[in-house]
Enzyme design. Structure first.
Site, PDB file in Angstrom:
ATOM      1  N   ARG A 211       0.850  -1.189   0.000  1.00 30.45           N
ATOM      2  CA  ARG A 211       0.000   0.000   0.000  1.00 30.45           C
ATOM      3  C   ARG A 211       0.891   1.247   0.000  1.00 30.45           C
ATOM      4  O   ARG A 211       1.924   1.294   0.676  1.00 30.45           O
ATOM      5  CB  ARG A 211      -0.874   0.051   1.256  1.00 30.45           C
ATOM      6  CG  ARG A 211      -2.068  -0.874   1.215  1.00 30.45           C
ATOM      7  CD  ARG A 211      -3.118  -0.418   0.196  1.00 30.45           C
ATOM      8  NE  ARG A 211      -4.287  -1.272   0.180  1.00 30.45           N
ATOM      9  CZ  ARG A 211      -4.446  -2.342  -0.592  1.00 30.45           C
ATOM     10  NH1 ARG A 211      -3.510  -2.689  -1.446  1.00 30.45           N
ATOM     11  NH2 ARG A 211      -5.564  -3.042  -0.554  1.00 30.45           N
TER      12      ARG A 211
ATOM     13  N   HIS B  64      -0.599  -0.010  -9.559  1.00 31.23           N
ATOM     14  CA  HIS B  64      -1.369  -0.803  -8.585  1.00 31.23           C
ATOM     15  C   HIS B  64      -2.064  -1.991  -9.274  1.00 31.23           C
ATOM     16  O   HIS B  64      -3.281  -2.158  -9.180  1.00 31.23           O
ATOM     17  CB  HIS B  64      -2.410   0.061  -7.843  1.00 31.23           C
ATOM     18  CG  HIS B  64      -2.935  -0.620  -6.600  1.00 31.23           C
ATOM     19  ND1 HIS B  64      -3.332   0.055  -5.483  1.00 31.23           N
ATOM     20  CD2 HIS B  64      -3.124  -1.931  -6.303  1.00 31.23           C
ATOM     21  CE1 HIS B  64      -3.753  -0.799  -4.557  1.00 31.23           C
ATOM     22  NE2 HIS B  64      -3.630  -2.026  -5.043  1.00 31.23           N
TER      23      HIS B  64
HETATM   24  P1  NDP Z   1      -1.895 -11.239   5.528  1.00 33.12           P
HETATM   25  O1  NDP Z   1      -2.814 -10.647   6.520  1.00 33.12           O
HETATM   26  O2  NDP Z   1      -2.022 -12.672   5.197  1.00 33.12           O
HETATM   27  O3  NDP Z   1      -0.372 -10.996   5.999  1.00 33.12           O
HETATM   28  C1  NDP Z   1       0.058  -9.800   6.549  1.00 33.12           C
HETATM   29  C2  NDP Z   1       1.462 -10.008   7.107  1.00 33.12           C
HETATM   30  O4  NDP Z   1       1.945  -8.748   7.576  1.00 33.12           O
HETATM   31  C3  NDP Z   1       1.485 -10.968   8.303  1.00 33.12           C
HETATM   32  O5  NDP Z   1       2.644 -11.760   8.260  1.00 33.12           O
HETATM   33  C4  NDP Z   1       1.551 -10.009   9.496  1.00 33.12           C
HETATM   34  O6  NDP Z   1       2.198 -10.545  10.639  1.00 33.12           O
HETATM   35  C5  NDP Z   1       2.393  -8.900   8.915  1.00 33.12           C
HETATM   36  N1  NDP Z   1       2.196  -7.669   9.682  1.00 33.12           N
HETATM   37  C6  NDP Z   1       1.061  -6.955   9.864  1.00 33.12           C
HETATM   38  N2  NDP Z   1       1.282  -5.879  10.643  1.00 33.12           N
HETATM   39  C7  NDP Z   1       2.603  -5.914  10.955  1.00 33.12           C
HETATM   40  C8  NDP Z   1       3.440  -5.101  11.747  1.00 33.12           C
HETATM   41  N3  NDP Z   1       2.979  -4.017  12.393  1.00 33.12           N
HETATM   42  N4  NDP Z   1       4.730  -5.455  11.855  1.00 33.12           N
HETATM   43  C9  NDP Z   1       5.214  -6.560  11.244  1.00 33.12           C
HETATM   44  N5  NDP Z   1       4.477  -7.382  10.478  1.00 33.12           N
HETATM   45  C10 NDP Z   1       3.183  -7.057  10.334  1.00 33.12           C
HETATM   46  O7  NDP Z   1      -2.015 -10.337   4.211  1.00 33.12           O
HETATM   47  P2  NDP Z   1      -1.744 -10.761   2.703  1.00 33.12           P
HETATM   48  O8  NDP Z   1      -0.430 -11.419   2.619  1.00 33.12           O
HETATM   49  O9  NDP Z   1      -2.918 -11.469   2.159  1.00 33.12           O
HETATM   50  O10 NDP Z   1      -1.694  -9.302   2.001  1.00 33.12           O
HETATM   51  C11 NDP Z   1      -0.767  -8.330   2.392  1.00 33.12           C
HETATM   52  C12 NDP Z   1      -1.114  -6.984   1.787  1.00 33.12           C
HETATM   53  O11 NDP Z   1      -0.805  -6.957   0.396  1.00 33.12           O
HETATM   54  C13 NDP Z   1      -2.588  -6.590   1.831  1.00 33.12           C
HETATM   55  O12 NDP Z   1      -2.943  -6.077   3.096  1.00 33.12           O
HETATM   56  C14 NDP Z   1      -2.697  -5.549   0.731  1.00 33.12           C
HETATM   57  O13 NDP Z   1      -2.547  -4.266   1.261  1.00 33.12           O
HETATM   58  C15 NDP Z   1      -1.532  -5.875  -0.200  1.00 33.12           C
HETATM   59  N6  NDP Z   1      -1.992  -6.284  -1.534  1.00 33.12           N
HETATM   60  C16 NDP Z   1      -1.622  -5.524  -2.627  1.00 33.12           C
HETATM   61  C17 NDP Z   1      -2.016  -5.889  -3.879  1.00 33.12           C
HETATM   62  C18 NDP Z   1      -1.572  -5.124  -5.084  1.00 33.12           C
HETATM   63  O14 NDP Z   1      -2.058  -5.374  -6.192  1.00 33.12           O
HETATM   64  N7  NDP Z   1      -0.648  -4.205  -4.969  1.00 33.12           N
HETATM   65  C19 NDP Z   1      -2.843  -7.075  -4.114  1.00 33.12           C
HETATM   66  C20 NDP Z   1      -3.148  -7.808  -2.912  1.00 33.12           C
HETATM   67  C21 NDP Z   1      -2.732  -7.408  -1.674  1.00 33.12           C
HETATM   68  P3  NDP Z   1       1.618 -11.812  11.448  1.00 33.12           P
HETATM   69  O15 NDP Z   1       1.873 -12.991  10.519  1.00 33.12           O
HETATM   70  O16 NDP Z   1       2.433 -11.858  12.642  1.00 33.12           O
HETATM   71  O17 NDP Z   1       0.160 -11.553  11.659  1.00 33.12           O
HETATM   72  C1  OXD Z   2      -5.812  -5.904  -2.811  1.00 35.12           C
HETATM   73  C2  OXD Z   2      -5.369  -5.044  -3.912  1.00 35.12           C
HETATM   74  O1  OXD Z   2      -5.741  -5.506  -1.649  1.00 35.12           O
HETATM   75  O2  OXD Z   2      -5.653  -5.380  -5.096  1.00 35.12           O
HETATM   76  O3  OXD Z   2      -6.247  -7.033  -3.095  1.00 35.12           O
HETATM   77  O4  OXD Z   2      -4.714  -4.023  -3.679  1.00 35.12           O
END
Ligand code: NDP
Ligand code: OXD
Length: 314
Positions: free
Chosen positions: A229, A277
């Protein structure tokens, strides 16, 4: 029972068409069309206008069309019903393609190759480090981070991960929390951000973090890839750190303001790769089917999958 599609920034029509095909016994309406608010049981959102989901007295659940839910949770008038996000194999595979593509692009100095080509330069003497000599560190070892890690390992990259809570992942050194961040940063040549945008991660990719990234690796300086993001990055710091050599190069798929304004200096910077994006797009075919399955589960009295924890914000 009505499904309300509250979508902005994406074309809602393919989504409506898919939901109508899958849920023939329900009404699907797009926000803006006339509908009875009392009939709405499910709201499906991508960046809905704030307040649009309030005053739906029979709302049972909200489904985000994306994996990230910051676009939902930042609505102060969001109803207090379960919110589920997307976890989908197609979306996960797309993100891993993107991460592998951009790690390879930086490994093989694609930005220089493009500049050489434009200058008609036969740059055969540029060095060529191997993947095994370049460590990729993934910030965020959730669904997307873990899949990308495995696929990078197949390409030969040593991979390490960082998450909020401690993890044991076979064959993958894992760091966690504030205490583990410096050890993680000091080992990674390429840092890939796959964190959610929350109050804790807002502005996290900033000068202080870039200055703690590993120096002197085989790429000649640290590389950042942010496919999570835009709110997690400080673009002013990225630009200054590129110019000062604190960062070697970056790939950015997401921005503080989207679409990235035409006047942003990021567009022209020679060490920046930009994508709009689209690292991993949600596909109506795959994602609508998953939401319908979730609705069926809920109506059978079972728990929803992938429910967001409103306290942590992801
Ligand atoms: P998940 O919820 O499965 O994973 C998030 C990870 O981030 C977890 O390992 C979590 O830790 C870690 N995390 C969260 N907060 C913190 C913090 N404060 N410090 C350290 N680690 C942290 O999410 P996804 O993998 O499914 O997706 C991740 C992000 O990717 C989405 O939130 C979205 O914003 C972005 N995205 C972007 C897309 C694009 O097209 N650009 C498409 C899809 C997603 P823990 O394991 O300990 O909970
Ligand atoms: C998502 C994205 O969060 O596309 O899935 O950004």
């Amino acid at each position: 029972m009505t499904l309300l599609l509250a979508i902005s920034g994406w074309d809602p029509d393919p989504w409506a068409e898919r939901f109508r095909q899958l849920l023939t016994d329900r009404k699907t309406v797009i926000l803006g069309e006339p509908f009875d608010r009392r009939e709405v049981h499910y709201a499906i959102t991508w960046k809905h206008p704030h307040g649009a989901l309030a005053n739906l007295p029979n709302l049972a659940a909200i489904f985000s069309l994306g994996a990230g839910v910051d676009h939902v949770l930042n609505d102060e008038r969001l109803p207090d019903v379960p919110l589920a996000r997307v976890v989908d194999t197609d979306l996960t595979n797309r993100m891993s393609e993107y991460v592998v593509l951009h790690c390879l692009a930086h490994l093989r100095q694609l930005l220089h190759m493009i500049q050489d080509q434009r200058g008609h330069i036969w740059g055969e003497n540029r060095g060529q480090p191997a993947a095994k000599d370049v460590t990729v560190g993934i910030l965020g070892m959730g669904v997307l981070g873990q899949d990308a890690a495995r696929k990078l390992q197949i390409m030969g990259f040593p991979v390490i991960g960082w998450s909020r809570t401690p993890k044991e992942l076979e064959g993958l050194p894992a760091f966690s929390g504030t205490d583990g961040l410096d050890s993680f940063l000091s080992r990674a040549d390429i840092v890939v951000c796959l964190l959610p945008l929350t109050s804790e991660t807002q502005g996290f990719l900033n000068r202080s973090l870039f200055e703690r990234m590993r120096k002197g690796g085989r790429l000649g300086g640290p590389v950042l890839i942010n496919a999570a993001r835009g709110g997690i990055q400080v673009e002013e710091d990225i630009l200054a750190c590129l110019d000062e050599g604190v960062l070697k190069a970056v790939t950015l798929d997401v921005f503080q303001t989207e679409p990235l304004p035409a006047h942003s200096p990021l567009w022209e910077h020679k060490d920046v790769l930009i994508t709009p994006h689209n690292a991993a797009m949600s596909s109506p075919d795959a994602v609508a089917a998953q939401i319908v399955e979730q609705i069926r589960k809920m109506e059978a009295g079972l728990d929803l999958n992938h429910v967001v924890d409103r306290d942590t914000g992801y």
